[in-house]
Scaffold this active site. Sequence first.
Site, PDB file in Angstrom:
ATOM      1  N   GLY B 148       0.807  -1.286   0.083  1.00  0.00           N
ATOM      2  CA  GLY B 148      -0.007   0.144  -0.038  1.00  0.00           C
ATOM      3  C   GLY B 148       0.909   1.101  -0.183  1.00  0.00           C
ATOM      4  O   GLY B 148       1.962   1.363   0.264  1.00  0.00           O
ATOM      5  N   CYS B 149       0.215   2.367  -0.334  1.00  0.00           N
ATOM      6  CA  CYS B 149       0.853   3.496  -0.405  1.00  0.00           C
ATOM      7  C   CYS B 149       1.556   4.102   0.939  1.00  0.00           C
ATOM      8  O   CYS B 149       2.597   4.164   1.144  1.00  0.00           O
ATOM      9  CB  CYS B 149       0.130   4.865  -1.181  1.00  0.00           C
ATOM     10  N   TYR B 150       0.612   4.139   2.042  1.00  0.00           N
ATOM     11  CA  TYR B 150       1.154   4.381   3.172  1.00  0.00           C
ATOM     12  C   TYR B 150       2.205   3.475   3.990  1.00  0.00           C
ATOM     13  O   TYR B 150       3.158   4.071   4.400  1.00  0.00           O
ATOM     14  CB  TYR B 150      -0.107   4.559   4.337  1.00  0.00           C
ATOM     15  N   THR B 152       4.254   1.630   2.239  1.00  0.00           N
ATOM     16  CA  THR B 152       5.438   1.895   1.648  1.00  0.00           C
ATOM     17  C   THR B 152       6.224   3.142   2.268  1.00  0.00           C
ATOM     18  O   THR B 152       7.622   2.940   2.550  1.00  0.00           O
ATOM     19  CB  THR B 152       5.497   2.099   0.017  1.00  0.00           C
ATOM     20  N   ALA B 153       5.460   4.342   2.391  1.00  0.00           N
ATOM     21  CA  ALA B 153       6.425   5.429   3.121  1.00  0.00           C
ATOM     22  C   ALA B 153       6.746   5.075   4.393  1.00  0.00           C
ATOM     23  O   ALA B 153       7.712   5.645   5.043  1.00  0.00           O
ATOM     24  CB  ALA B 153       5.415   6.477   2.956  1.00  0.00           C
TER      25      ALA B 153
END
Lengths: 345, 345, 345, 345
Positions: B148-150, B152-153
Amino acid sequence: MKAAIIGGTGYGAIELIRILHKHPYLEIGSVVSNSQAGNSISESYPHLSEIIEQPLEKFDAKSLSEKNDVVFLATPSGVSSNLIPQLMEVGIKCIDLSGDFRLRSATEYESWYKHSPADDQYLKQATYGLSEIYPEKIKSAKLIANPGCYPTAASLGLLPILKTSLADYESIIIDAKSGVSGAGRGLSLSSHYAEINENIRAYKLGQHQHIPEIEQVLSDESDRPITITFTTHLVPMTRGIMCTTYVKLVENVTTKEVQEIYSEFYKNKSFVRVRPEGKVPATKEVLGSNFCDIGLHVDTRTNRLTIISVIDNLVKGAAGQAIQNVNLMNGWDEWTGLQDIPLYP
Amino acid sequence: MKAAIIGGTGYGAIELIRILHKHPYLEIGSVVSNSQAGNSISESYPHLSEIIEQPLEKFDAKSLSEKNDVVFLATPSGVSSNLIPQLMEVGIKCIDLSGDFRLRSATEYESWYKHSPADDQYLKQATYGLSEIYPEKIKSAKLIANPGCYPTAASLGLLPILKTSLADYESIIIDAKSGVSGAGRGLSLSSHYAEINENIRAYKLGQHQHIPEIEQVLSDESDRPITITFTTHLVPMTRGIMCTTYVKLVENVTTKEVQEIYSEFYKNKSFVRVRPEGKVPATKEVLGSNFCDIGLHVDTRTNRLTIISVIDNLVKGAAGQAIQNVNLMNGWDEWTGLQDIPLYP
Amino acid sequence: MKAAIIGGTGYGAIELIRILHKHPYLEIGSVVSNSQAGNSISESYPHLSEIIEQPLEKFDAKSLSEKNDVVFLATPSGVSSNLIPQLMEVGIKCIDLSGDFRLRSATEYESWYKHSPADDQYLKQATYGLSEIYPEKIKSAKLIANPGCYPTAASLGLLPILKTSLADYESIIIDAKSGVSGAGRGLSLSSHYAEINENIRAYKLGQHQHIPEIEQVLSDESDRPITITFTTHLVPMTRGIMCTTYVKLVENVTTKEVQEIYSEFYKNKSFVRVRPEGKVPATKEVLGSNFCDIGLHVDTRTNRLTIISVIDNLVKGAAGQAIQNVNLMNGWDEWTGLQDIPLYP
Amino acid sequence: MKAAIIGGTGYGAIELIRILHKHPYLEIGSVVSNSQAGNSISESYPHLSEIIEQPLEKFDAKSLSEKNDVVFLATPSGVSSNLIPQLMEVGIKCIDLSGDFRLRSATEYESWYKHSPADDQYLKQATYGLSEIYPEKIKSAKLIANPGCYPTAASLGLLPILKTSLADYESIIIDAKSGVSGAGRGLSLSSHYAEINENIRAYKLGQHQHIPEIEQVLSDESDRPITITFTTHLVPMTRGIMCTTYVKLVENVTTKEVQEIYSEFYKNKSFVRVRPEGKVPATKEVLGSNFCDIGLHVDTRTNRLTIISVIDNLVKGAAGQAIQNVNLMNGWDEWTGLQDIPLYP
């Protein structure tokens, strides 16, 4: 009654003008800007055309005191520390929107602000103007240090839980997000549209001058020294501050119980609205208004409380609270001139 | 080699198309959209006019496998759990950009996503595609659960410090801010321009489906169960995620020492850039690129580490990392097709 | 006096509520929303929390007329044509913010709006509520067709020059730009944040339903049939309309002379501000206010006049002008409840 | 081959770097910035970290010519008129992105730009680099005057109809809207975020220095003197220009016929995309790309043609077209390094 505004070409002054224009008992006497003296303010701010056409004045303490009953100082930090002694000398009440009189300790001021502090004898006379918390002191004050925008949102969000025995006092983290107007109308790369738009930026990590101010009020109200972690972010909008604040709880409580603590704490306060369980406020829900809206969530997995508090940085975070304080000082209803509905959408 | 894209009218698919168009070894074979089959994609996305004019296809596992060497699924959650078994049956490798195969536990999936999980036998075959952390597993994978995007960060920001003995594992708080494109092209009040513009909004407090995904990878890499506090905010921009992450340190270290730990950790990684001491990244510094930029600050007053990590949610947080994974699976340089400079300003 | 608002969950109604809240003589009686009847409006609009908590009502003409002195209809086009006959039947004055009663010709309405027009007998009773131009008719009106947002900005910009003999009546081109709130709170791809942000889009070329409305008022006031070219653009902002209007001049005049014509034309009008020569207004200079600001430039190379006129589409373009009209109808100062300074920045 | 870039800390230079980084035959040799010489460019532009770390150089014509094969000048107006003579002296080809060599008449330059023009002998050697119109001249040029952003969008939109006998040559009105990046990274109130956000502003009415440039190219191509009305607006976005252009037609033609004229005119041009009848482009559909997209509408009521033409002001309006010109000069495909899909959303 008449009010003078010093710092007449900054956003703080412009917001004071907007609100005073609808205040029933307080009218604009003088608007001071040394750099633009003699000009009409509507040359710099055409939205004021045909409304405020009086010429900007040069600063002169005596003349200001003769024509006005109260002075608002919306000047950059380091300016009002020089002007306020002159104004108090001539006996006029001052509301300082800058940071110059907020910290009791001159040393602390110097170490965070990186320039000379106000004179100690004036620092001692200043009352910290967090309206909901210090209404009695404000009523009799002669010099109000109007709180910073971040400290207002952060303190109003934190104080109810800190006044219980539920909080772990060493666990406080405030993650703050602000629109760009907080930095004023001055030019810098960090207010350049192409650098801000479609962007989030964290800044001044661990070095923001609002840290000691927040710690001072939290410590005062908790009767113990409080140290916080505080991070500020610039988001692509003009107005609005959100503080997302994290506090470890030392007992198991539900969101509903915390919500009730907050509702009780603010039950007679016109400008603090506590959202019901399951709801949190967005900054736009207070745009242009003096409200501070608060939402709460207890994460039972980690026993941490998350507090969302939002304000319009130019209203409750500056000009609105300043006028709320003058209302208190004069025995008027605190919402006089401030009862407007937020501008939505 | 040819790639199929399923979910052809969502932002994830559109970003896959943008990147594949410049990939030297991988070309677009099929673009699948059941709802728009037969139409040209440029009718929905005119920016693709005269570039991608092939008709959208209906989903058919067999035909896709005959015309393509790999399949990207950029579908809403709950769709790929049904399609991937059919695709694996016909022997084609799959990269799933949705959340359907990220959590090893079907029960956990159901409790956070609120609908039926993928079949256990396929969940077992999925490799979590966090490229920087699991390159070897990815090389031999047949089914990639693209992060997911969150997550990953957040994970790229946290893992280097968690792999030392410096972190208090119970202290992790992730305050995340995202642009609106992460929610896709579907219509809802929370993507309505007038509701988002000039606004910040926190959402899904304590309930975001990325929480168990982040905890899974952090726990795996720390060899202990990790529970986090995670808050998501919507900010008025289209692309970009920033995670501001707070970790209590159990020893005294300086920002410089932590910065060196991170630089060492990522020294051979093409897409993670660790900023020097005193600097933190803004989301726009990675716009349109596959970079994850990281900045660090140790507050010596509280002994807390603040980590700022930023990505473009549609690139490193979705399509870019998916292609990076296919590069790894094929033995190509991981940056193939992904070496562009961010779009600035 | 009390006012009812119909269409209680749209942006028009919300703006009526915001303004009525500060109106000294007019108070909110009923807020009607059939779809949300029984709920509090603050569930849909939390910015109204603790301010407007009265339940939304179902539409009932009789009961509305008993509890209210005037009705504002802020409904989508095609709705008030059905409701207004019922309301007039029970003898209550109506201000319609939709387009249903603006065109005198039912045929014309049908051909531009693509659905059934209001009944002719009611069309005949409607007064077009362009406050600055028709104050006398408005004073005695029972049914006001409140002007559209674009027609307000365009007409106020054009009428002074059209009333002279200086304009080439066949040369009028209006290039209009609008924020997104004009399209309401309904969901569509053209109000999706990620599609609007960092974008300008022209729409409905030659087909906008405001074309016949503008032509009707320009023709009426010029005593000849006027045909215009009118283009609308969506720009990435929430509020604000700018009309950039081009008129060929048939004689040589200077900017200054035209500026004086406009100043004279609007000299007793509270809400129209004509900028001095060399200055043109920006939309933000009227944000949240009922002003229409106008700037002028004559290009001596082409002998064309360029007129810049700006309004807040939700105030002077909708709710504000509606209240201005009720002020006129009641013999109050036209600026009652509307004298606020624009919100800047 | 190697390229030097002069003006290394402005947005034009940064965009040249972004595109050259992916150009297969042209590589960055020198980046010149007198004010920042010795520093790494990534100090000013962290998005370039670990990609472009070479130190900025001082300007030295001889040394530049030894290390590079071509020079791009992305300097403010008034600078390249001094540098280009030195560069041509040492025999290196120059692409000037500023306005200094675009107008053939030095007098005209001085009257619009308000400072000294380039020397006439160099003006004579300059080729106006509108790639689609002058490819042959560009191929053999030694000095390219790269077109302005507005003139590129306006000319490409207008020339096909002007080359027919359908247009009334005295009727041309160009209503242009631009993002803020066109004004560069320099600081001014008109690029201050809080002044631009949620705002549209018209500027330089009748005085924009791109007026004579547009008129020059339109006159050249129409074989008659053309005078236009041209208005520029600043809209709240970073990149993108839209020209909405109005031309009176002297014969009756349909939108479809005009659309076919345009399609034919641009049929072999890689970067101009003419939308089908009924569709018009938005600026975001070309974001980050070298495309100029065009949409057309004939209003049969007024027999006026409306042309919508959009570009990314920093790409087709500056750096992209500059590189397209170097491609032409070197006999490479004109789309070399420029074939990327726009970034959407």
